[in-house]
Design a protein around this motif. Sequence first.
Motif, PDB file in Angstrom:
ATOM      1  N   ILE A  52       0.835  -1.205   0.000  1.00  0.00           N
ATOM      2  CA  ILE A  52       0.000   0.000   0.000  1.00  0.00           C
ATOM      3  C   ILE A  52       0.873   1.260   0.000  1.00  0.00           C
ATOM      4  O   ILE A  52       0.589   2.231  -0.701  1.00  0.00           O
ATOM      5  N   ILE A 111       2.026   1.757  -3.504  1.00  0.00           N
ATOM      6  CA  ILE A 111       0.943   2.288  -4.342  1.00  0.00           C
ATOM      7  C   ILE A 111       0.764   3.778  -4.082  1.00  0.00           C
ATOM      8  O   ILE A 111       0.648   4.587  -5.002  1.00  0.00           O
ATOM      9  N   LEU A 122      -5.245   9.260  -0.250  1.00  0.00           N
ATOM     10  CA  LEU A 122      -4.953   7.869   0.106  1.00  0.00           C
ATOM     11  C   LEU A 122      -3.933   7.813   1.231  1.00  0.00           C
ATOM     12  O   LEU A 122      -2.942   8.518   1.208  1.00  0.00           O
ATOM     13  N   GLY A 123      -4.192   6.976   2.232  1.00  0.00           N
ATOM     14  CA  GLY A 123      -3.234   6.828   3.317  1.00  0.00           C
ATOM     15  C   GLY A 123      -3.856   6.934   4.689  1.00  0.00           C
ATOM     16  O   GLY A 123      -3.299   6.457   5.671  1.00  0.00           O
ATOM     17  N   ASP A 124      -5.004   7.569   4.778  1.00  0.00           N
ATOM     18  CA  ASP A 124      -5.699   7.618   6.067  1.00  0.00           C
ATOM     19  C   ASP A 124      -6.726   6.487   6.090  1.00  0.00           C
ATOM     20  O   ASP A 124      -6.757   5.630   5.215  1.00  0.00           O
ATOM     21  N   ASP A 125      -7.589   6.457   7.117  1.00  0.00           N
ATOM     22  CA  ASP A 125      -8.604   5.400   7.167  1.00  0.00           C
ATOM     23  C   ASP A 125      -9.617   5.539   6.031  1.00  0.00           C
ATOM     24  O   ASP A 125     -10.213   4.555   5.596  1.00  0.00           O
ATOM     25  N   VAL A 177      -9.942   1.293  -5.389  1.00  0.00           N
ATOM     26  CA  VAL A 177      -9.628  -0.002  -5.990  1.00  0.00           C
ATOM     27  C   VAL A 177      -9.516  -1.074  -4.924  1.00  0.00           C
ATOM     28  O   VAL A 177      -8.671  -0.978  -4.029  1.00  0.00           O
ATOM     29  N   LEU A 215      -8.652  -4.963  -4.129  1.00  0.00           N
ATOM     30  CA  LEU A 215      -7.973  -6.111  -4.730  1.00  0.00           C
ATOM     31  C   LEU A 215      -8.097  -7.343  -3.850  1.00  0.00           C
ATOM     32  O   LEU A 215      -7.914  -7.258  -2.627  1.00  0.00           O
ATOM     33  N   TYR A 220      -1.405  -1.531 -12.090  1.00  0.00           N
ATOM     34  CA  TYR A 220      -1.662  -0.144 -11.666  1.00  0.00           C
ATOM     35  C   TYR A 220      -1.242   0.865 -12.732  1.00  0.00           C
ATOM     36  O   TYR A 220      -1.856   1.921 -12.847  1.00  0.00           O
ATOM     37  N   GLY A 229      -7.838   5.731  -3.063  1.00  0.00           N
ATOM     38  CA  GLY A 229      -7.901   4.749  -1.984  1.00  0.00           C
ATOM     39  C   GLY A 229      -8.289   3.377  -2.487  1.00  0.00           C
ATOM     40  O   GLY A 229      -8.407   3.154  -3.691  1.00  0.00           O
ATOM     41  N   GLY A 230      -8.451   2.452  -1.534  1.00  0.00           N
ATOM     42  CA  GLY A 230      -8.811   1.099  -1.922  1.00  0.00           C
ATOM     43  C   GLY A 230      -8.710   0.141  -0.762  1.00  0.00           C
ATOM     44  O   GLY A 230      -8.761   0.543   0.405  1.00  0.00           O
ATOM     45  N   ASP A 231      -8.571  -1.129  -1.100  1.00  0.00           N
ATOM     46  CA  ASP A 231      -8.525  -2.172  -0.092  1.00  0.00           C
ATOM     47  C   ASP A 231      -7.704  -3.326  -0.653  1.00  0.00           C
ATOM     48  O   ASP A 231      -7.743  -3.584  -1.860  1.00  0.00           O
ATOM     49  N   THR A 232      -6.961  -4.005   0.203  1.00  0.00           N
ATOM     50  CA  THR A 232      -6.120  -5.097  -0.255  1.00  0.00           C
ATOM     51  C   THR A 232      -6.357  -6.337   0.590  1.00  0.00           C
ATOM     52  O   THR A 232      -6.233  -6.279   1.814  1.00  0.00           O
TER      53      THR A 232
HETATM   54  P1  ADP Z   1      -7.778   0.131   7.015  1.00  0.00           P
HETATM   55  O1  ADP Z   1      -7.135  -1.106   7.572  1.00  0.00           O
HETATM   56  O2  ADP Z   1      -7.946   1.239   7.980  1.00  0.00           O
HETATM   57  O3  ADP Z   1      -8.996  -0.130   6.193  1.00  0.00           O
HETATM   58  P2  ADP Z   1      -5.836  -0.034   4.991  1.00  0.00           P
HETATM   59  O4  ADP Z   1      -4.543  -0.361   5.626  1.00  0.00           O
HETATM   60  O5  ADP Z   1      -6.622  -1.113   4.323  1.00  0.00           O
HETATM   61  O6  ADP Z   1      -6.709   0.745   6.001  1.00  0.00           O
HETATM   62  O7  ADP Z   1      -5.598   1.090   3.893  1.00  0.00           O
HETATM   63  C1  ADP Z   1      -4.775   2.195   4.153  1.00  0.00           C
HETATM   64  C2  ADP Z   1      -4.917   3.193   3.019  1.00  0.00           C
HETATM   65  O8  ADP Z   1      -4.523   2.605   1.792  1.00  0.00           O
HETATM   66  C3  ADP Z   1      -6.352   3.663   2.807  1.00  0.00           C
HETATM   67  O9  ADP Z   1      -6.275   5.039   2.424  1.00  0.00           O
HETATM   68  C4  ADP Z   1      -6.838   2.823   1.661  1.00  0.00           C
HETATM   69  O10 ADP Z   1      -7.831   3.529   0.939  1.00  0.00           O
HETATM   70  C5  ADP Z   1      -5.567   2.621   0.852  1.00  0.00           C
HETATM   71  N1  ADP Z   1      -5.514   1.343   0.097  1.00  0.00           N
HETATM   72  C6  ADP Z   1      -5.514   0.083   0.626  1.00  0.00           C
HETATM   73  N2  ADP Z   1      -5.404  -0.854  -0.351  1.00  0.00           N
HETATM   74  C7  ADP Z   1      -5.338  -0.177  -1.524  1.00  0.00           C
HETATM   75  C8  ADP Z   1      -5.242  -0.561  -2.898  1.00  0.00           C
HETATM   76  N3  ADP Z   1      -5.198  -1.853  -3.276  1.00  0.00           N
HETATM   77  N4  ADP Z   1      -5.210   0.407  -3.847  1.00  0.00           N
HETATM   78  C9  ADP Z   1      -5.293   1.705  -3.488  1.00  0.00           C
HETATM   79  N5  ADP Z   1      -5.379   2.132  -2.224  1.00  0.00           N
HETATM   80  C10 ADP Z   1      -5.404   1.216  -1.246  1.00  0.00           C
END
Ligand code: ADP
Length: 336
Positions: free
Chosen positions: A13, A16, A32-35, A94, A96, A111, A127-130
């Motif tokens: 992350i 990214i 991107l980077g906060d909650d 995004v 994933l 990406y 932002g997104g989720d992984t």
């Molecule tokens: P949380 O655990 O609080 O949900 P994450 O650690 O999952 O936070 O995500 C931290 C930051 O990274 C958030 O801003 C989130 O939107 C971003 N993020 C996480 N995964 C991805 C990704 N696959 N692509 C883009 N942004 C991402």
Amino acid sequence: MRLSDIGGEFGFIDHIRATFAAAKVNGLVVPLGDDAAVLDVPPDRQVVVTTDGLIEGVHFRRDWSDPYSIGWKAAAVNLSDIAAMGADPTFTFVSLALPSDETVEWLERLYDGLCDCLNRYGARLAGGDTNSTSSGLVITVTQLGTVPRGQALTRVGAKVGDILLVTGTLGDSAAGLALLSQHGAVQAEKVNKGVVQSHRRPQPRVVAARAARETGHVHAAMDISDGLAGDLPKLCTASGVGAKINAAALPLSEAVQSAAKELSLPVLDLALDGGECCELLLAVAPSDVEAVQAAVAATGTVLTPIGEVLRTGFRILGPDGADLPTERRGWDHFAP
Ligand code: ADP
Ligand code: MG
């Protein structure tokens, strides 16, 4: 390089964020980077939101597409829905689900394609989720956009007598998909690279849609990602009208015509049923057609009349004027 080599999920992350994410720009208060991201919206605009995912084995195959194109397409199909509403794309999220053996290099190319497509059409990664998965890769994009208050284009509003128009040409992406499934990537590219590229890297009609919306003359709009013959009835149902397509009027590229020969398929089947494209369908009053065509042409996109709105029913007239069958056209994941 494996994800574990760059510090797993958190290292990924960070990477990214450093390489692809939008900085604090106009409209993006917390990037991107906060909650969560924080966005500003001008008071005279409304937010438009869509989400669409690509699943390995269902929507893409790694032996038919490269990672750049898979990323591009994940962005494009979402931008196409934003375009279909006449909206301007803003921020992108995004999600994933990654197989454990995914490499960092492959994801970087994904990406690259994703963000090249986003940035070309004015969108920024926010932002997104992984997550990990024990099966194939899933990439789900959520795309936001804005539109002047009350001016979103919708499927509702087509009027009896309206002319139906489509952007670009029809069937190219479907022909590319058919060639890939018949021949595999290497041979399909040799036979007809044009339609294969249309399948891999569709161009969302963001700019053309904005120009059409700004004329104020579009009664209804949608993108025809499930194929014209499958999607037009949805617009008709939403508007409470019927429609007629003149097959002889459908815009066909030279590439799709030669692909149809190579596939021994009627080109009309590709044009009517073929989905996976980003073309738009518009309903416009006859007296306004020229104005909308001119506005869209100024953006470099051809808008072709292909039929008209009727009171009821759904008809497709073949080149000889006889009715063609209309049933069971279009793509449905759950069709029996
Ligand atoms: P949380 O655990 O609080 O949900 P994450 O650690 O999952 O936070 O995500 C931290 C930051 O990274 C958030 O801003 C989130 O939107 C971003 N993020 C996480 N995964 C991805 C990704 N696959 N692509 C883009 N942004 C991402
Ligand atoms: Mg959190």
